[in-house]
Design a protein around this motif. Structure first.
Motif, PDB file in Angstrom:
ATOM      1  N   GLN A 202       0.844  -1.196   0.000  1.00  0.00           N
ATOM      2  CA  GLN A 202       0.000   0.000   0.000  1.00  0.00           C
ATOM      3  C   GLN A 202       0.881   1.248   0.000  1.00  0.00           C
ATOM      4  OE1 GLN A 202      -3.762   0.358   0.734  1.00  0.00           O
ATOM      5  NE2 GLN A 202      -3.577  -1.496  -0.470  1.00  0.00           N
TER       6      GLN A 202
ATOM      7  N   GLU B 297       4.009   1.377  -1.094  1.00  0.00           N
ATOM      8  CA  GLU B 297       4.696   1.469  -2.387  1.00  0.00           C
ATOM      9  C   GLU B 297       3.791   2.072  -3.447  1.00  0.00           C
ATOM     10  OE1 GLU B 297       6.383  -2.245  -3.569  1.00  0.00           O
ATOM     11  OE2 GLU B 297       8.107  -1.994  -2.239  1.00  0.00           O
ATOM     12  N   ALA B 298       2.496   1.668  -3.409  1.00  0.00           N
ATOM     13  CA  ALA B 298       1.553   2.227  -4.380  1.00  0.00           C
ATOM     14  C   ALA B 298       1.478   3.740  -4.191  1.00  0.00           C
ATOM     15  CB  ALA B 298       0.175   1.595  -4.213  1.00  0.00           C
ATOM     16  N   ALA B 299       1.421   4.184  -2.916  1.00  0.00           N
ATOM     17  CA  ALA B 299       1.364   5.617  -2.643  1.00  0.00           C
ATOM     18  C   ALA B 299       2.629   6.308  -3.148  1.00  0.00           C
ATOM     19  CB  ALA B 299       1.190   5.853  -1.144  1.00  0.00           C
TER      20      ALA B 299
ATOM     21  N   PHE C 254       2.963  10.350  -3.595  1.00  0.00           N
ATOM     22  CA  PHE C 254       2.547  10.802  -2.267  1.00  0.00           C
ATOM     23  C   PHE C 254       3.814  11.051  -1.436  1.00  0.00           C
ATOM     24  CE2 PHE C 254      -1.983   9.127  -1.394  1.00  0.00           C
ATOM     25  CZ  PHE C 254      -2.365   9.322  -2.709  1.00  0.00           C
TER      26      PHE C 254
ATOM     27  N   ARG D 115       1.650  12.557   3.707  1.00  0.00           N
ATOM     28  CA  ARG D 115       0.381  12.275   3.030  1.00  0.00           C
ATOM     29  C   ARG D 115       0.125  10.766   3.043  1.00  0.00           C
ATOM     30  NH1 ARG D 115      -2.369  15.470  -0.575  1.00  0.00           N
ATOM     31  NH2 ARG D 115      -0.512  16.719  -0.930  1.00  0.00           N
TER      32      ARG D 115
ATOM     33  N   ARG E  84      -3.251   9.668   4.751  1.00  0.00           N
ATOM     34  CA  ARG E  84      -4.306   9.288   3.818  1.00  0.00           C
ATOM     35  C   ARG E  84      -4.395   7.781   3.619  1.00  0.00           C
ATOM     36  NH1 ARG E  84      -6.859  13.494   1.257  1.00  0.00           N
ATOM     37  NH2 ARG E  84      -8.335  11.815   0.939  1.00  0.00           N
ATOM     38  N   VAL E  85      -3.277   7.080   3.793  1.00  0.00           N
ATOM     39  CA  VAL E  85      -3.271   5.649   3.461  1.00  0.00           C
ATOM     40  C   VAL E  85      -3.037   4.768   4.701  1.00  0.00           C
ATOM     41  CG1 VAL E  85      -2.161   3.852   2.072  1.00  0.00           C
ATOM     42  CG2 VAL E  85      -2.457   6.151   1.128  1.00  0.00           C
TER      43      VAL E  85
ATOM     44  N   PRO F 120      -5.635   5.603   8.205  1.00  0.00           N
ATOM     45  CA  PRO F 120      -7.034   5.186   8.043  1.00  0.00           C
ATOM     46  C   PRO F 120      -7.212   3.663   8.026  1.00  0.00           C
ATOM     47  CG  PRO F 120      -6.477   6.892   6.447  1.00  0.00           C
ATOM     48  CD  PRO F 120      -5.197   6.499   7.112  1.00  0.00           C
ATOM     49  N   GLN F 121      -6.141   2.943   7.681  1.00  0.00           N
ATOM     50  CA  GLN F 121      -6.251   1.482   7.694  1.00  0.00           C
ATOM     51  C   GLN F 121      -5.737   0.897   9.001  1.00  0.00           C
ATOM     52  OE1 GLN F 121      -5.202  -0.600   3.940  1.00  0.00           O
ATOM     53  NE2 GLN F 121      -4.666   1.411   3.157  1.00  0.00           N
TER      54      GLN F 121
END
Lengths: 226, 245
Positions: free
Chosen positions: A127, A129-131, A136, A140, A144-145, A148-149
């Motif tokens: 997750q 790495e995707a950001a 990002f 952030r 944002r990632v 929240p999880q």
């Protein structure tokens, strides 16, 4: 024994005694709230520092790890005395209450940073790495990632620690901070039966911590099904 | 001038060398596929290009401009121009489909939200997901998630799209819906660098196929050359093994 309790009760449950107890409960709650709020803020900052990878921040990561590992392992009473003597080197005019607040914040920061770190680490690396590939930045990505999880994992143990902090504040009575346990000692010294006095203290702690435990259990259940 | 040029690229995980002496150039509009057995460095090459793994040697140029993987601004600029779709989709689990697709263009590229949403909806419609805008990733099938991931990459308007084994994690019956989407993109002339084990698909969509083995490029050629007339024994061994079943 019951005769004595019944006989003492009218003298004990007076307006002024109850105000005394309620104010002390307020102090206990205030200490706990200060600890929880500060613990969440600084705990997050520490967890975030530990999540960085920049080699330049290595000394800082080392420092926060040392802090967390030490303050999670020493008894809170010892923390209180360390903070008290350390503060007194700097200034003699700091109130006992301020010292207690500072101590509980140091304790809660150490414990909550670990809870928050564990929560943040439960979010898969992919997750992040995707950001990263979406450009990002570090903060952030956290706000944002990751968070929240992560909070589903953070909330249940965090509530258990908050209940622990309520109980730990009782040790501040050893320094003379007028919180709930201190009122117990003080009322006993005025000659009331220990059963009556500590019965009320017990009820006070229960009233403060039980709703918090229930709220934690409720959130845990809701989060598990979400 | 090639759109992407890779020269003598090398990378390693600790002491383990995973890429060495990789040379590759991609022209605008080309669809280049990397093939080779697992561990040959195909996915690693994509990770290095996106800056997820720092190269130890060599250089990468995009449109002639050299990429400095140690510099934040250079990294940012290459991630602006290339987008990657991962094997595991990697959609943000805490955001619905529309948010997943629009967050980067709106918050990072600062494009007007209304424009981005309009474009995102059009792209999601094209990949057949216009009914799922408000769904969360865990409510979608793997194939749907992967199509959202492709939509997310496309909304960034990349000059090069990198696809890293985008069907490898999917159930067999879902593979085609994703491959169809990629076929359409190829037909539209989007420049792509694809890592795939779907040989029939590779053969069909690629303008060029690159065979990798042990972190190196073994040979490269048109699909016909690679599949029917490979020059290198390692390529023919790999191709015959794959095509046998």
């Amino acid at each position: 024994m019951f005769d004595r309790l019944i006989e003492e009760a009218p003298r004990f449950f007076t307006y002024y005694n109850m105000i005394f107890v309620l104010q002390a409960m307020g102090t206990t709650l205030l200490l706990t709230a200060a600890g929880c709020i500060t613990g969440f803020i600084f705990g997050f900052i520490i967890a975030a520092i530990r999540a960085t990878r920049d080699p330049l921040l290595k000394p800082l990561r080392f420092l926060v790890i040392v802090y967390v590992e030490i303050f999670r392992r020493i008894p809170f009473l010892v923390t209180l005395f360390i903070v008290m003597f350390a503060v007194q080197i700097v200034s003699r005019n700091v109130s006992l209450f301020a010292i207690a607040v500072l101590s509980i914040c140091m304790l809660s920061t150490a414990f909550l940073s670990e809870v928050i770190r564990a929560g943040m680490e439960s979010v898969p690396r992919l997750q992040i790495e995707a950001a990263e590939t979406l450009n990002f930045g570090f903060w952030r990505t956290q706000f944002r990632v990751v968070l929240p999880q992560a909070w589903k994992v953070i909330i249940p143990p965090a509530f258990a620690f908050m209940v622990m902090f309520i109980k730990d504040t009782s040790l501040a009575s050893q320094m003379g901070v007028i919180e709930l346990t201190f009122t117990g000692k003080s009322l006993m010294n005025r000659g009331f039966s220990p059963f009556l006095v500590y019965g009320v203290v017990l009820a006070g702690y229960f009233v403060m911590s039980y709703p918090l435990s229930r709220l934690g259990a409720y959130l845990e259940k809701r989060l598990a099904s979400a | 001038m090639p759109l992407l040029e890779v020269k003598n690229l090398a990378a390693s995980y600790g002491a383990l060398t995973v890429l060495q002496n990789v040379n590759l150039s991609i022209e605008k509009g080309e669809v280049v596929s990397l093939i080779g057995s697992s561990g040959s460095g195909k996915s690693t090459l994509l990770r290095v290009l996106m800056g997820l793994l720092k190269p130890n040697a060599g250089e990468v140029r995009i449109d002639g401009e050299k990429v400095d993987y140690g510099s934040r601004s250079s990294l940012k600029s290459i991630r602006d121009r290339m987008a990657i779709v991962f094997q595991q989709y990697n959609l943000f689990q805490n955001m619905d489909v529309l948010k997943n697709v629009t967050i980067a263009p709106v918050e990072i590229k600062k494009r007007p939200r209304a424009d981005v949403e309009r474009e995102a909806k059009a792209i999601l419609d094209r990949v057949g997901l216009s009914a799922k805008l408000k769904s969360y990733p865990d409510q979608l099938s793997g194939g749907q998630q992967q199509r959202v991931a492709i939509a997310r990459a496309l909304t960034l308007r990349p000059e090069i799209l990198l696809l890293d084994e985008v069907t490898a994690a999917l159930d067999p019956e879902l593979v085609n819906e994703v491959l169809d989407t990629v076929r359409e993109l190829a037909a539209e002339g989007i420049t792509m660098l694809i890592v795939s084990h779907e040989m029939g698909f590779v053969r069909e969509v690629s303008t060029r196929v690159v065979m990798m083995d042990k972190g190196q490029i073994v040979e490269s050629g048109t699909p016909k050359e690679i599949f029917e007339n490979p020059r290198e024994p390692r390529t023919s061994a790999f191709v015959s093994k794959i095509l046998r079943h």
